[in-house]
Scaffold this active site. Structure first.
Site, PDB file in Angstrom:
ATOM      1  N   ASP A   1      -1.493  -0.325  -5.540  1.00 11.48           N
ATOM      2  CA  ASP A   1      -1.271   0.769  -4.590  1.00 11.48           C
ATOM      3  C   ASP A   1      -2.553   1.543  -4.282  1.00 11.48           C
ATOM      4  OD1 ASP A   1       0.444   2.453  -2.950  1.00 11.48           O
ATOM      5  OD2 ASP A   1      -0.234   3.987  -4.322  1.00 11.48           O
TER       6      ASP A   1
ATOM      7  N   ASP B   1       5.163   9.351  -4.287  1.00  9.62           N
ATOM      8  CA  ASP B   1       3.741   9.106  -3.983  1.00  9.62           C
ATOM      9  C   ASP B   1       2.932  10.384  -4.233  1.00  9.62           C
ATOM     10  OD1 ASP B   1       1.363   7.867  -3.331  1.00  9.62           O
ATOM     11  OD2 ASP B   1       1.837   7.603  -1.204  1.00  9.62           O
TER      12      ASP B   1
ATOM     13  N   HIS C   1       6.510   3.180  -0.210  1.00  9.98           N
ATOM     14  CA  HIS C   1       6.431   4.153   0.903  1.00  9.98           C
ATOM     15  C   HIS C   1       6.595   3.567   2.308  1.00  9.98           C
ATOM     16  CE1 HIS C   1       2.358   2.637   0.586  1.00  9.98           C
ATOM     17  NE2 HIS C   1       1.978   3.494  -0.338  1.00  9.98           N
TER      18      HIS C   1
HETATM   19 ZN   LIG Z   1       0.222   3.458  -1.322  1.00  6.24          ZN
END
Ligand SMILES: [Zn+2]
Length: 463
Positions: free
Chosen positions: A181, A334, A261
């Site tokens: 990520d 997030d 996300h």
């Molecule tokens: Zn990300």
């Protein structure tokens, strides 16, 4: 609405006496509303939900309670399973000025979370058994919630060769979620290999879906607002192309893909298609993508810079509908703390990312519960049960909550749904201040959080 208006429940400190003697490890939640249902008295003891009775039957003088039981006045409070965040950036090791495991998990507990999955883009990167065990131990030491480290998919997040996925899975941290990520695993062959590899231990690859060639230099959502502001655009197709490719790969090798996300209406359609095929594809949406749109960037305030970017009102509507009907499995924050010098600068130089742990449930309340898209049973699923299942948490933590079952872990959070409060960045537990909600009024307040029967938050404060 005013900040901090008193809710129906009044103060949530212990009231009445405690039963004589004992260790104080038992609690009665008096007149609490499990999953928003009718009020009951719930006994938490030995780390589990031990009993529940009609409201009011458990007074401070009740007999038959374990020694040392504390009565908590929980009138008007909604009991939910402890929230689980699949996507948290704790920044330790490497950027302890922005966040530490201690400060990030403190923020998590205050937001009602009892487990967070800590992303791998630390310095050093969490791409070995040694680093994931370090993060896991820091979580144990802090004690505010369970920390489950995410392992990197590729060495150094460089996208060139696979990290030691097996060693991380068999380490003390028992890693099951792997993600680069912040970066997309853009090489299709590496992505295939990673999906194949994690099948051996029922792992999952959590993909940051961003085709890098389509987003080089991008600063915000590609669309009419970007055109007006003259900022380079991050097109929806850069996300959707990777989701389509990865869904096909996951189906081809029969492995588990999780899409981080999700931010566009087209992505929701693709995930709906992949699920209809019977492939093992799950997805998350962030609170900010459920509430905020790219119009806000007209202010050029870098607090609104995030990756993937804020999208349009039509995307927001599709994300809410997708979360409501289960196409999108869960909410993930997030949570991305950044130091002042990285965030309060000109737009182009600012780092992307927003805080989320302390406001997530309030944003979900505003965007999903109040408009009638989800009830509290649905919130429990999208913010606790589904992420626990996707993240491979041990079964006792993930089950027992379709109703409030006796014997389920006493890992719960108590929400007062009635107050509205104005978010003040300076009062957050995070070390960083980059909340996009500063000055905004949001509904609901976490009053208490319990982790296996032990309070981590009482009366809205960390214990
Ligand atoms: Zn990300």
């Amino acid at each position: 609405m005013t900040a901090g208006a008193g809710g129906a429940g009044g103060p949530v400190g212990p009231v009445g006496g405690t039963a004589a003697g004992g260790s104080g490890q038992s609690w009665v939640l008096s007149r609490v509303r499990p999953l928003g249902g009718d009020p009951v008295d719930v006994l938490l003891t030995d780390g589990v939900v031990a009993a529940w009775r009609p409201a009011g039957s458990t007074g401070p003088d009740s007999e038959g309670l374990p020694a040392g039981t504390t009565i908590l006045a929980a009138e008007g409070l909604i009991m939910l399973p402890g929230l689980v965040d699949l996507h948290t950036h704790l920044r330790e090791p490497g950027r302890e000025d922005a966040e530490t495991v201690e400060s990030g998990t403190r923020a998590a507990a205050l937001g009602g979370y009892t487990t967070v999955f800590a992303m791998a883009n630390t310095n050093p990167v969490a791409d070995t058994a040694g680093v994931v065990e370090q993060v896991w131990r820091l979580g144990l030491d802090a004690g505010h919630c369970d920390v489950r480290p995410v392992g990197a998919v590729t060495v150094g997040l460089a996208g060139e060769r696979l990290a030691e996925l097996g060693a991380m899975a068999t380490s003390a941290a028992e890693v099951r979620v792997f993600s680069d990520d912040g970066h997309c695993v853009s090489d299709a062959l590496l992505m295939r290999r990673a999906l194949e590899y994690v099948k051996a231990f029922d792992g999952v690859i959590a993909q940051h879906a961003e085709e890098p060639r389509l987003t080089a230099g991008a600063q915000m959502n590609e669309g009419v607002v970007a055109a007006r502001l003259g900022l380079p655009g991050w097109p929806a197709v850069a996300e959707e192309a990777i989701i389509a490719r990865d869904a096909l790969l996951a189906g081809h090798v029969d492995s588990r893909l999780h899409v981080c996300h999700v931010s566009t209406a087209g992505s929701v359609e693709l995930i709906r298609w992949a699920k209809a095929k019977g492939w093992q594809v799950t997805a998350e949406v962030t609170p900010h993508h459920l509430l905020l749109t790219d119009d806000l960037i007209s202010s050029y305030d870098p607090v609104y810079k995030v990756n993937p970017p804020l999208r349009t009102a039509a995307d927001v509507a599709a994300l809410r509908a997708g979360l409501a009907d289960g196409t999108i499995d869960c909410v993930a924050t997030d949570h991305a703390p950044h130091a002042l010098e990285d965030k309060e600068t000109e737009w182009a130089a600012a780092r992307p990312g927003m805080l989320g742990l302390e406001t997530a449930l309030s944003v979900v309340m505003e965007t999903m519960v109040i408009p009638g898209h989800l009830d509290w049973v649905g919130v429990a699923d999208r913010m606790a049960l589904a992420p626990a299942r996707i993240g491979g948490l041990p079964r006792p933590a993930a089950e027992g909550w379709s109703s409030i079952a006796v014997g389920a872990p006493a890992t719960v959070t108590l929400l007062d749904p009635s107050p509205w409060r104005v978010v003040e960045a300076d009062t957050l537990a995070s070390r960083s201040r980059n909340t996009p909600y500063a000055g905004r009024s949001l509904p609901g307040a976490i009053r208490a959080t319990f982790l296996r029967g032990r309070p981590t938050v009482l009366d809205g404060k960390v214990v």
